[in-house]
Write an enzyme that holds these catalytic residues in place. Structure first.
Site, PDB file in Angstrom:
ATOM      1  N   ALA A 112       0.828  -1.214   0.000  1.00  0.00           N
ATOM      2  CA  ALA A 112       0.000   0.000   0.000  1.00  0.00           C
ATOM      3  C   ALA A 112       0.865   1.267   0.000  1.00  0.00           C
ATOM      4  O   ALA A 112       1.937   1.263   0.604  1.00  0.00           O
ATOM      5  CB  ALA A 112      -0.907  -0.005   1.227  1.00  0.00           C
ATOM      6  N   PRO A 113       0.437   2.344  -0.671  1.00  0.00           N
ATOM      7  CA  PRO A 113      -0.848   2.524  -1.350  1.00  0.00           C
ATOM      8  C   PRO A 113      -0.932   1.973  -2.777  1.00  0.00           C
ATOM      9  O   PRO A 113      -1.948   2.181  -3.432  1.00  0.00           O
ATOM     10  CB  PRO A 113      -1.013   4.041  -1.351  1.00  0.00           C
ATOM     11  N   GLY A 114       0.095   1.279  -3.258  1.00  0.00           N
ATOM     12  CA  GLY A 114      -0.096   0.500  -4.464  1.00  0.00           C
ATOM     13  C   GLY A 114       0.416   1.060  -5.777  1.00  0.00           C
ATOM     14  O   GLY A 114       0.101   0.518  -6.839  1.00  0.00           O
ATOM     15  N   ASN A 115       1.222   2.100  -5.719  1.00  0.00           N
ATOM     16  CA  ASN A 115       1.761   2.609  -6.990  1.00  0.00           C
ATOM     17  C   ASN A 115       2.635   1.568  -7.687  1.00  0.00           C
ATOM     18  O   ASN A 115       2.565   1.400  -8.903  1.00  0.00           O
ATOM     19  CB  ASN A 115       2.578   3.879  -6.754  1.00  0.00           C
ATOM     20  N   ASP A 134      -0.530  -5.897   2.806  1.00  0.00           N
ATOM     21  CA  ASP A 134      -0.161  -4.768   3.654  1.00  0.00           C
ATOM     22  C   ASP A 134      -0.838  -4.949   5.004  1.00  0.00           C
ATOM     23  O   ASP A 134      -1.933  -5.495   5.098  1.00  0.00           O
ATOM     24  CB  ASP A 134      -0.540  -3.425   3.029  1.00  0.00           C
ATOM     25  N   ARG A 139      -4.407   2.223   4.723  1.00  0.00           N
ATOM     26  CA  ARG A 139      -3.620   2.345   3.486  1.00  0.00           C
ATOM     27  C   ARG A 139      -4.127   1.373   2.429  1.00  0.00           C
ATOM     28  O   ARG A 139      -4.111   1.663   1.238  1.00  0.00           O
ATOM     29  CB  ARG A 139      -2.134   2.121   3.784  1.00  0.00           C
ATOM     30  N   CYS A 235      12.921   4.211   0.328  1.00  0.00           N
ATOM     31  CA  CYS A 235      13.111   5.640   0.048  1.00  0.00           C
ATOM     32  C   CYS A 235      13.935   6.242   1.178  1.00  0.00           C
ATOM     33  O   CYS A 235      13.668   7.334   1.649  1.00  0.00           O
ATOM     34  CB  CYS A 235      11.786   6.361  -0.181  1.00  0.00           C
TER      35      CYS A 235
HETATM   36  N1  SAM Z   1       5.102  -0.173  -2.230  1.00  0.00           N
HETATM   37  C1  SAM Z   1       4.178   0.893  -1.854  1.00  0.00           C
HETATM   38  C2  SAM Z   1       3.917   1.767  -3.043  1.00  0.00           C
HETATM   39  O1  SAM Z   1       4.741   1.823  -3.956  1.00  0.00           O
HETATM   40  O2  SAM Z   1       2.855   2.398  -3.103  1.00  0.00           O
HETATM   41  C3  SAM Z   1       4.711   1.676  -0.659  1.00  0.00           C
HETATM   42  C4  SAM Z   1       4.998   0.798   0.536  1.00  0.00           C
HETATM   43  S1  SAM Z   1       5.429   1.671   2.025  1.00  0.00           S
HETATM   44  C5  SAM Z   1       7.084   2.136   1.741  1.00  0.00           C
HETATM   45  C6  SAM Z   1       5.586   0.371   3.188  1.00  0.00           C
HETATM   46  C7  SAM Z   1       4.283  -0.342   3.523  1.00  0.00           C
HETATM   47  O3  SAM Z   1       4.593  -1.489   4.314  1.00  0.00           O
HETATM   48  C8  SAM Z   1       3.302   0.463   4.351  1.00  0.00           C
HETATM   49  O4  SAM Z   1       2.094   0.603   3.650  1.00  0.00           O
HETATM   50  C9  SAM Z   1       3.098  -0.367   5.624  1.00  0.00           C
HETATM   51  O5  SAM Z   1       1.770  -0.356   6.083  1.00  0.00           O
HETATM   52  C10 SAM Z   1       3.486  -1.738   5.142  1.00  0.00           C
HETATM   53  N2  SAM Z   1       3.920  -2.697   6.180  1.00  0.00           N
HETATM   54  C11 SAM Z   1       4.619  -2.459   7.308  1.00  0.00           C
HETATM   55  N3  SAM Z   1       4.850  -3.598   7.977  1.00  0.00           N
HETATM   56  C12 SAM Z   1       4.291  -4.597   7.246  1.00  0.00           C
HETATM   57  C13 SAM Z   1       4.196  -6.015   7.409  1.00  0.00           C
HETATM   58  N4  SAM Z   1       4.725  -6.630   8.478  1.00  0.00           N
HETATM   59  N5  SAM Z   1       3.543  -6.728   6.464  1.00  0.00           N
HETATM   60  C14 SAM Z   1       2.999  -6.114   5.387  1.00  0.00           C
HETATM   61  N6  SAM Z   1       3.062  -4.774   5.180  1.00  0.00           N
HETATM   62  C15 SAM Z   1       3.703  -4.028   6.095  1.00  0.00           C
END
Ligand code: SAM
Length: 305
Positions: A112-115, A134, A139, A235
């Protein structure tokens, strides 16, 4: 809105959603609206020369259009219709480099948010299976909206902790590609979106906890039995969350090795992990970012089977 933090202006990047349209159609649409298309950039510096309604194609990524930092598409028809995705260039690298096959079985572990999920689906031409996890319900609901707008249909969304997903479950037996983009300090983001302060981004205890989580996710992902390729991205600009996580993982998993990514990309991972990529406002005119790709080494036995 324009990105003016730290006196840095990075261009506005727009990814064309090839599930809904083509690059040519988007360019034509914008030209009819009075935008002026300059063709493809021939050097990185070109990307910073844009102003007003001029735009160009990126020199590295085919489906990416580049505009001046001040351009805002949030109210634009093409965005609302899911024809374009507002996504920084660096964050387009993970799916582009993972390059999952059409019809393949793929996991987006922290989605999430899925881009990146929608980018993976576009590369897979909406065929095959894209398992997206996620842990954050809110999210995930944003993500459902985004994927619907983008016309993604090959996904299965699950509100699950990726660390608790069973790699040996029959559901994932054909998973060959994983994208792992776990929570990080966000220290590479020019604008801070998640309310974390600069202080928080450098808090050594928080960094240590994040790095431990990232390493657990990475080790877990490598347990999927048919996995061939994994892309790890953050990031963050901190080596603790990037090169150090990848090095520790490789020590635990001698059957995986790093792939030398994108030779023409100008910024590499910190020595000795120069197979990996970095991105930054100053060298690549993007947010700060890190990408590594792991590949399972062929063992003599598995080749003859
Ligand atoms: N890949 C996404 C995008 O491009 O839109 C952004 C991802 S963001 C950097 C990291 C995500 O990891 C967050 O949405 C968070 O809720 C999720 N997250 C954190 N711990 C997690 C877990 N143990 N299992 C699955 N998701 C997790």
């Amino acid at each position: 809105s324009a990105q003016h933090n730290n006196g840095v202006d990075i261009p506005r990047y727009v990814r064309v959603n090839t599930l809904k349209t083509t690059v040519e159609d988007v360019i034509d649409y914008l030209k009819r609206e009075g935008f002026s298309y300059q063709g493809a950039a021939s050097q990185l510096e070109d990307l910073c020369s844009l102003s007003g309604k001029t735009f160009m194609s990126d020199l590295h990524l085919q489906d990416l259009l580049v505009f001046s930092a001040k351009m805002d598409f949030h109210d634009h028809y093409l965005y609302k219709a899911g024809h374009i995705i507002l996504q920084d260039k660096a964050s387009c690298l993970p799916a582009y480099l993972l390059d999952p096959p059409v019809g393949g079985h793929v996991i987006d572990a922290c989605a999430a948010p899925g881009n990146k999920t929608s980018h993976l689906a576009a590369i897979m031409k909406n065929k095959g299976k894209l398992f997206a996890f996620d842990i954050d319900t809110k999210r995930l609901s944003t993500m459902s909206t985004l994927l619907l707008r983008a016309g993604v249909t090959c996904h299965q969304l699950a509100n699950e902790d990726f660390l608790k997903v069973d790699p040996l479950s029959p559901a994932y037996r054909d998973v060959t590609h994983i994208l792992l983009d776990p929570s990080c300090s966000g220290s590479g983001m020019v604008c801070l979106h998640d309310g974390s302060s600069e202080e928080q981004e450098h808090d050594p205890e928080r960094l240590k906890a994040l790095a431990a989580f990232q390493l657990r996710c990475l080790n877990h992902a490598l347990k999927f039995p048919k996995l061939q390729h994994l892309v790890y991205s953050t990031c963050s600009i901190h080596p603790q969350e990037n090169e150090e996580v990848v090095s520790a993982c490789l020590e635990n998993n001698p059957d995986f090795r790093l792939i030398h990514l994108f030779p023409e990309w100008p910024e590499r991972g910190r020595d000795p992990l120069t197979q990996c990529l970095r991105a930054s406002t100053t060298k690549t005119f993007t947010h700060g970012f890190f990408v590594a790709m792991l590949e399972r080494q062929a063992t003599p036995n598995s080749e003859s089977l």
